[in-house]
Design a protein around this motif. Structure first.
Motif, PDB file in Angstrom:
ATOM      1  N   UNK A   4       0.941  -1.030   0.101  1.00 61.38           N
ATOM      2  CA  UNK A   4       0.035   0.004   0.020  1.00 61.38           C
ATOM      3  C   UNK A   4       0.895   1.278  -0.027  1.00 61.38           C
ATOM      4  N   UNK A   5       1.987   1.025   0.995  1.00 66.96           N
ATOM      5  CA  UNK A   5       2.936   2.303   0.859  1.00 66.96           C
ATOM      6  C   UNK A   5       3.478   2.616  -0.501  1.00 66.96           C
ATOM      7  N   UNK A   6       3.778   1.507  -1.440  1.00 63.88           N
ATOM      8  CA  UNK A   6       4.360   1.674  -2.805  1.00 63.88           C
ATOM      9  C   UNK A   6       3.534   2.319  -3.550  1.00 63.88           C
ATOM     10  N   UNK A   7       2.402   1.816  -3.632  1.00 71.82           N
ATOM     11  CA  UNK A   7       1.099   2.154  -4.438  1.00 71.82           C
ATOM     12  C   UNK A   7       0.877   3.685  -4.284  1.00 71.82           C
ATOM     13  N   UNK A   8       0.646   4.075  -3.093  1.00 68.73           N
ATOM     14  CA  UNK A   8       0.529   5.255  -2.929  1.00 68.73           C
ATOM     15  C   UNK A   8       1.662   6.214  -3.391  1.00 68.73           C
ATOM     16  N   UNK A   9       2.762   6.142  -3.088  1.00 66.71           N
ATOM     17  CA  UNK A   9       4.109   6.687  -3.509  1.00 66.71           C
ATOM     18  C   UNK A   9       4.125   6.664  -5.100  1.00 66.71           C
ATOM     19  N   UNK A  10       3.794   5.502  -5.443  1.00 63.94           N
ATOM     20  CA  UNK A  10       3.743   5.557  -7.273  1.00 63.94           C
ATOM     21  C   UNK A  10       2.716   6.347  -7.730  1.00 63.94           C
ATOM     22  N   UNK A  11       1.683   6.481  -7.165  1.00 64.14           N
ATOM     23  CA  UNK A  11       0.552   7.090  -7.812  1.00 64.14           C
ATOM     24  C   UNK A  11       0.330   8.752  -7.568  1.00 64.14           C
TER      25      UNK A  11
END
Length: 321
Positions: A160-167
Protein backbone atom coordinates in the motif's frame (compact mmCIF):
# COMPACT_ATOMS: atom_id res chain seq x y z
CA UNK A 1 -17.51 -10.21 -18.13
CA UNK A 2 -21.06 -8.85 -18.56
CA UNK A 3 -22.27 -6.98 -21.64
CA UNK A 4 -22.23 -3.75 -19.66
CA UNK A 5 -18.61 -4.28 -18.61
CA UNK A 6 -17.57 -5.15 -22.16
CA UNK A 7 -19.29 -2.05 -23.53
CA UNK A 8 -17.78 0.18 -20.86
CA UNK A 9 -14.33 -1.27 -21.59
CA UNK A 10 -14.68 -0.34 -25.28
CA UNK A 11 -15.64 3.23 -24.39
CA UNK A 12 -12.84 3.58 -21.83
CA UNK A 13 -10.24 2.37 -24.33
CA UNK A 14 -11.11 5.26 -26.67
CA UNK A 15 -12.02 8.12 -24.30
CA UNK A 16 -11.72 10.92 -26.87
CA UNK A 17 -13.93 9.27 -29.49
CA UNK A 18 -17.65 8.88 -29.91
CA UNK A 19 -18.59 5.29 -30.71
CA UNK A 20 -21.89 4.71 -32.44
CA UNK A 21 -24.42 2.11 -31.38
CA UNK A 22 -23.70 0.27 -34.61
CA UNK A 23 -19.93 0.17 -33.94
CA UNK A 24 -20.46 -1.02 -30.38
CA UNK A 25 -23.01 -3.60 -31.46
CA UNK A 26 -20.69 -5.03 -34.11
CA UNK A 27 -17.77 -5.18 -31.68
CA UNK A 28 -19.87 -7.02 -29.07
CA UNK A 29 -22.02 -9.08 -31.42
CA UNK A 30 -25.29 -7.60 -30.12
CA UNK A 31 -28.07 -5.43 -31.53
CA UNK A 32 -28.19 -1.65 -31.35
CA UNK A 33 -31.20 -2.01 -29.06
CA UNK A 34 -29.13 -4.15 -26.69
CA UNK A 35 -26.40 -1.50 -26.81
CA UNK A 36 -28.91 1.22 -25.93
CA UNK A 37 -30.25 -0.83 -23.00
CA UNK A 38 -26.71 -1.43 -21.70
CA UNK A 39 -25.92 2.29 -21.98
CA UNK A 40 -29.02 3.18 -19.99
CA UNK A 41 -28.14 0.62 -17.33
CA UNK A 42 -24.63 2.08 -17.02
CA UNK A 43 -26.08 5.57 -16.65
CA UNK A 44 -28.43 4.36 -13.91
CA UNK A 45 -25.41 2.81 -12.18
CA UNK A 46 -23.79 6.26 -12.11
CA UNK A 47 -21.44 6.25 -15.11
CA UNK A 48 -21.17 9.50 -17.04
CA UNK A 49 -21.70 8.64 -20.70
CA UNK A 50 -22.08 11.53 -23.09
CA UNK A 51 -24.56 10.98 -25.92
CA UNK A 52 -24.32 12.95 -29.17
CA UNK A 53 -26.89 12.56 -31.97
CA UNK A 54 -25.55 10.83 -35.11
CA UNK A 55 -22.16 10.24 -33.43
CA UNK A 56 -22.80 7.92 -30.50
CA UNK A 57 -21.50 7.63 -26.99
CA UNK A 58 -18.38 8.82 -25.17
CA UNK A 59 -17.11 7.99 -21.70
CA UNK A 60 -16.59 10.83 -19.21
CA UNK A 61 -14.13 10.16 -16.37
CA UNK A 62 -15.63 9.41 -12.96
CA UNK A 63 -14.50 8.02 -9.62
CA UNK A 64 -17.25 5.44 -9.56
CA UNK A 65 -15.68 2.12 -8.60
CA UNK A 66 -15.45 0.06 -11.77
CA UNK A 67 -13.92 -3.29 -12.69
CA UNK A 68 -13.03 -2.17 -16.26
CA UNK A 69 -11.32 0.96 -14.93
CA UNK A 70 -9.35 -1.02 -12.34
CA UNK A 71 -8.46 -3.68 -14.88
CA UNK A 72 -7.22 -1.01 -17.30
CA UNK A 73 -4.17 -0.38 -15.09
CA UNK A 74 -3.49 -3.90 -13.82
CA UNK A 75 -0.31 -5.75 -14.73
CA UNK A 76 -0.70 -8.15 -17.64
CA UNK A 77 -0.48 -11.13 -15.28
CA UNK A 78 -3.57 -9.90 -13.40
CA UNK A 79 -5.96 -9.16 -16.24
CA UNK A 80 -8.07 -12.24 -15.42
CA UNK A 81 -8.18 -11.54 -11.68
CA UNK A 82 -11.83 -11.76 -10.53
CA UNK A 83 -13.01 -8.36 -9.28
CA UNK A 84 -16.25 -8.29 -7.29
CA UNK A 85 -17.46 -4.72 -6.83
CA UNK A 86 -20.45 -3.76 -4.72
CA UNK A 87 -22.18 -0.49 -3.94
CA UNK A 88 -22.61 -1.67 -0.36
CA UNK A 89 -21.52 -4.62 1.76
CA UNK A 90 -21.60 -5.34 5.45
CA UNK A 91 -17.89 -6.19 5.23
CA UNK A 92 -15.59 -7.11 2.36
CA UNK A 93 -13.68 -9.48 4.66
CA UNK A 94 -16.88 -11.28 5.60
CA UNK A 95 -17.85 -11.61 1.93
CA UNK A 96 -14.42 -13.03 1.13
CA UNK A 97 -14.68 -15.50 4.04
CA UNK A 98 -18.09 -16.62 2.79
CA UNK A 99 -16.59 -17.22 -0.67
CA UNK A 100 -13.82 -19.26 0.95
CA UNK A 101 -16.40 -21.39 2.78
CA UNK A 102 -18.10 -22.03 -0.57
CA UNK A 103 -14.73 -23.04 -2.02
CA UNK A 104 -14.89 -20.27 -4.63
CA UNK A 105 -12.03 -19.52 -6.99
CA UNK A 106 -9.02 -17.77 -5.51
CA UNK A 107 -7.39 -15.39 -5.64
CA UNK A 108 -10.26 -13.00 -6.05
CA UNK A 109 -10.98 -9.47 -4.91
CA UNK A 110 -13.94 -7.97 -3.05
CA UNK A 111 -14.42 -4.20 -3.14
CA UNK A 112 -17.23 -2.06 -1.71
CA UNK A 113 -18.05 1.62 -2.05
CA UNK A 114 -19.46 1.48 1.47
CA UNK A 115 -19.38 -0.95 4.40
CA UNK A 116 -22.18 -1.04 6.95
CA UNK A 117 -20.37 -3.32 9.39
CA UNK A 118 -16.68 -2.82 8.62
CA UNK A 119 -14.30 -3.94 11.35
CA UNK A 120 -10.63 -3.92 12.24
CA UNK A 121 -8.46 -5.72 14.78
CA UNK A 122 -10.18 -7.03 17.90
CA UNK A 123 -13.55 -6.49 16.20
CA UNK A 124 -13.35 -2.71 16.44
CA UNK A 125 -15.73 -0.78 14.19
CA UNK A 126 -14.14 0.60 11.03
CA UNK A 127 -16.21 3.54 9.78
CA UNK A 128 -16.60 3.07 6.01
CA UNK A 129 -18.56 5.93 4.40
CA UNK A 130 -19.51 5.85 0.73
CA UNK A 131 -17.56 7.53 -2.08
CA UNK A 132 -14.58 8.39 0.10
CA UNK A 133 -12.70 5.20 0.90
CA UNK A 134 -11.12 2.05 -0.47
CA UNK A 135 -12.54 -1.04 1.23
CA UNK A 136 -10.88 -4.04 -0.34
CA UNK A 137 -10.33 -7.69 0.57
CA UNK A 138 -8.07 -10.21 -1.14
CA UNK A 139 -9.00 -13.89 -0.90
CA UNK A 140 -6.03 -16.23 -1.24
CA UNK A 141 -5.57 -19.97 -1.18
CA UNK A 142 -1.91 -20.52 -0.18
CA UNK A 143 0.01 -23.03 -2.30
CA UNK A 144 2.09 -24.09 0.70
CA UNK A 145 1.78 -23.94 4.50
CA UNK A 146 1.84 -20.39 5.80
CA UNK A 147 4.43 -19.87 8.50
CA UNK A 148 4.92 -16.11 8.22
CA UNK A 149 1.46 -14.52 8.38
CA UNK A 150 2.91 -11.63 10.38
CA UNK A 151 5.52 -11.03 7.72
CA UNK A 152 2.80 -11.08 5.08
CA UNK A 153 0.90 -8.34 6.93
CA UNK A 154 4.01 -6.16 6.90
CA UNK A 155 4.37 -6.89 3.18
CA UNK A 156 0.78 -5.72 2.59
CA UNK A 157 1.56 -2.44 4.39
CA UNK A 158 4.59 -2.07 2.13
CA UNK A 159 2.46 -2.74 -0.97
CA UNK A 160 0.00 0.00 0.00
CA UNK A 161 2.89 2.35 0.81
CA UNK A 162 4.46 1.76 -2.61
CA UNK A 163 1.14 2.14 -4.41
CA UNK A 164 0.47 5.50 -2.78
CA UNK A 165 4.02 6.67 -3.51
CA UNK A 166 3.89 5.54 -7.15
CA UNK A 167 0.53 7.16 -7.93
CA UNK A 168 0.71 10.36 -5.86
CA UNK A 169 4.31 10.96 -4.79
CA UNK A 170 3.13 10.98 -1.17
CA UNK A 171 5.30 9.13 1.35
CA UNK A 172 3.31 7.87 4.33
CA UNK A 173 4.48 6.43 7.66
CA UNK A 174 4.06 2.80 8.73
CA UNK A 175 3.04 1.92 12.26
CA UNK A 176 3.84 -1.72 13.03
CA UNK A 177 2.19 -3.91 12.16
CA UNK A 178 -0.82 -2.91 10.15
CA UNK A 179 -1.45 0.84 10.05
CA UNK A 180 -0.44 3.65 7.71
CA UNK A 181 -0.26 7.25 8.89
CA UNK A 182 -0.17 10.55 7.03
CA UNK A 183 0.36 13.95 8.61
CA UNK A 184 0.13 12.38 12.05
CA UNK A 185 -3.21 10.65 11.51
CA UNK A 186 -4.18 7.09 10.67
CA UNK A 187 -5.40 6.72 7.09
CA UNK A 188 -5.23 2.96 6.54
CA UNK A 189 -5.64 -0.27 8.46
CA UNK A 190 -4.87 -3.81 7.36
CA UNK A 191 -6.52 -6.94 8.77
CA UNK A 192 -5.33 -10.45 7.88
CA UNK A 193 -7.64 -13.33 8.80
CA UNK A 194 -6.74 -17.00 8.39
CA UNK A 195 -9.33 -19.70 7.68
CA UNK A 196 -8.42 -23.15 8.97
CA UNK A 197 -9.50 -26.41 7.39
CA UNK A 198 -11.31 -28.44 10.07
CA UNK A 199 -9.88 -31.82 9.08
CA UNK A 200 -6.25 -30.93 8.42
CA UNK A 201 -6.06 -28.04 10.91
CA UNK A 202 -4.00 -26.22 8.28
CA UNK A 203 -4.69 -22.73 6.92
CA UNK A 204 -6.83 -23.27 3.82
CA UNK A 205 -7.48 -19.63 2.90
CA UNK A 206 -6.24 -16.21 3.87
CA UNK A 207 -8.28 -13.02 3.70
CA UNK A 208 -6.41 -9.71 3.64
CA UNK A 209 -8.55 -6.65 4.25
CA UNK A 210 -7.42 -3.12 3.44
CA UNK A 211 -9.39 -0.10 4.60
CA UNK A 212 -8.03 3.22 3.36
CA UNK A 213 -9.51 6.69 3.87
CA UNK A 214 -8.99 8.07 0.37
CA UNK A 215 -10.78 11.42 0.60
CA UNK A 216 -11.88 13.52 3.55
CA UNK A 217 -15.33 12.66 4.84
CA UNK A 218 -17.70 14.51 7.16
CA UNK A 219 -19.11 11.16 8.30
CA UNK A 220 -16.10 10.38 10.53
CA UNK A 221 -17.32 10.69 14.17
CA UNK A 222 -16.13 13.81 15.98
CA UNK A 223 -14.31 11.78 18.63
CA UNK A 224 -12.13 10.20 15.94
CA UNK A 225 -11.33 13.28 13.87
CA UNK A 226 -8.18 14.10 15.87
CA UNK A 227 -6.82 10.59 15.22
CA UNK A 228 -8.21 9.61 11.82
CA UNK A 229 -7.28 11.38 8.60
CA UNK A 230 -7.44 10.86 4.86
CA UNK A 231 -4.96 10.67 2.04
CA UNK A 232 -6.54 13.73 0.39
CA UNK A 233 -8.22 16.73 1.98
CA UNK A 234 -8.88 18.49 -1.31
CA UNK A 235 -9.82 17.23 -4.78
CA UNK A 236 -7.82 14.02 -5.31
CA UNK A 237 -5.44 14.09 -8.31
CA UNK A 238 -6.10 10.39 -8.96
CA UNK A 239 -9.14 8.15 -8.72
CA UNK A 240 -9.80 5.33 -6.31
CA UNK A 241 -9.75 2.96 -9.28
CA UNK A 242 -6.18 3.99 -10.12
CA UNK A 243 -4.98 3.50 -6.55
CA UNK A 244 -6.74 0.13 -6.26
CA UNK A 245 -4.97 -1.03 -9.43
CA UNK A 246 -1.63 0.08 -8.02
CA UNK A 247 -2.28 -1.66 -4.66
CA UNK A 248 -3.14 -4.94 -6.39
CA UNK A 249 -0.10 -4.69 -8.68
CA UNK A 250 2.24 -4.03 -5.76
CA UNK A 251 0.68 -6.70 -3.56
CA UNK A 252 0.87 -9.54 -6.07
CA UNK A 253 4.46 -8.60 -6.92
CA UNK A 254 5.44 -8.75 -3.24
CA UNK A 255 3.37 -11.85 -2.53
CA UNK A 256 5.65 -13.93 -4.75
CA UNK A 257 8.72 -13.30 -2.60
CA UNK A 258 7.55 -11.79 0.71
CA UNK A 259 8.97 -14.68 2.78
CA UNK A 260 12.47 -13.52 1.78
CA UNK A 261 11.83 -10.21 3.55
CA UNK A 262 13.63 -8.13 0.92
CA UNK A 263 11.18 -5.26 1.45
CA UNK A 264 11.97 -4.92 5.17
CA UNK A 265 14.78 -2.38 4.74
CA UNK A 266 12.30 -0.06 3.01
CA UNK A 267 9.67 -0.85 5.65
CA UNK A 268 12.09 0.11 8.45
CA UNK A 269 13.07 3.31 6.65
CA UNK A 270 9.49 4.52 6.77
CA UNK A 271 8.63 3.12 10.20
CA UNK A 272 6.84 5.48 12.54
CA UNK A 273 8.16 3.57 15.56
CA UNK A 274 11.87 2.76 15.25
CA UNK A 275 13.77 4.76 17.87
CA UNK A 276 10.56 5.71 19.70
CA UNK A 277 9.57 4.81 23.22
CA UNK A 278 6.27 2.92 23.00
CA UNK A 279 3.75 0.94 25.00
CA UNK A 280 2.78 -2.42 23.53
CA UNK A 281 -0.42 -4.13 24.62
CA UNK A 282 -0.30 -7.91 24.35
CA UNK A 283 -3.36 -9.52 25.85
CA UNK A 284 -3.67 -8.25 29.40
CA UNK A 285 0.02 -7.29 29.55
CA UNK A 286 1.48 -3.85 28.82
CA UNK A 287 5.15 -3.63 27.86
CA UNK A 288 7.02 -0.34 27.58
CA UNK A 289 10.31 0.01 25.76
CA UNK A 290 12.21 1.61 22.90
CA UNK A 291 11.74 0.16 19.45
CA UNK A 292 15.12 -1.07 18.26
CA UNK A 293 14.05 -2.51 14.90
CA UNK A 294 11.65 -4.69 12.95
CA UNK A 295 13.48 -7.99 12.58
CA UNK A 296 13.79 -10.34 9.61
CA UNK A 297 10.51 -12.09 10.39
CA UNK A 298 8.54 -8.87 10.85
CA UNK A 299 8.61 -8.92 14.65
CA UNK A 300 8.81 -5.76 16.75
CA UNK A 301 12.05 -5.68 18.75
CA UNK A 302 11.93 -3.65 21.96
CA UNK A 303 14.68 -2.62 24.34
CA UNK A 304 12.98 -3.03 27.73
CA UNK A 305 14.09 -2.89 31.35
CA UNK A 306 14.73 -6.64 31.16
CA UNK A 307 16.63 -6.52 27.86
CA UNK A 308 15.78 -7.08 24.20
CA UNK A 309 12.42 -8.69 23.52
CA UNK A 310 10.76 -9.61 20.22
CA UNK A 311 7.00 -9.58 19.61
CA UNK A 312 5.15 -11.18 16.72
CA UNK A 313 1.76 -9.89 17.84
CA UNK A 314 0.25 -7.14 19.94
CA UNK A 315 -0.77 -3.55 19.47
CA UNK A 316 1.25 -0.40 20.01
CA UNK A 317 -1.20 1.69 22.00
CA UNK A 318 1.06 4.64 22.80
CA UNK A 319 3.97 6.30 21.05
CA UNK A 320 5.91 8.59 23.37
CA UNK A 321 7.44 11.41 21.30
Amino acid sequence: MSTQEKLLTLLIEQPSKYLSGEQLGQALGISRTAVWKAIQALKVAGYQLETKPHQGYRYQPTDLLSAPLIRQNLDATLTDLPLNIFKELASTNQSAKKAAAENSVSPQIFIADQQTAGYGRYGRTFVSPEQSGIYLSILLRPDQPLTDVGLLTTAVAMAVFRAIKATTGISVDIKWVNDLYYQGKKICGILSEAITDFESQQISHLVIGIGLNFADSTVIPAELQSKVGALFQQQPPITRNQLISAILNQFFQLYQTYTQGEFLAEYRKHSLLIGRNVTLQQGQQSITGTVKTINATGELVLTTSTGLRSFSSGEVTKVHF
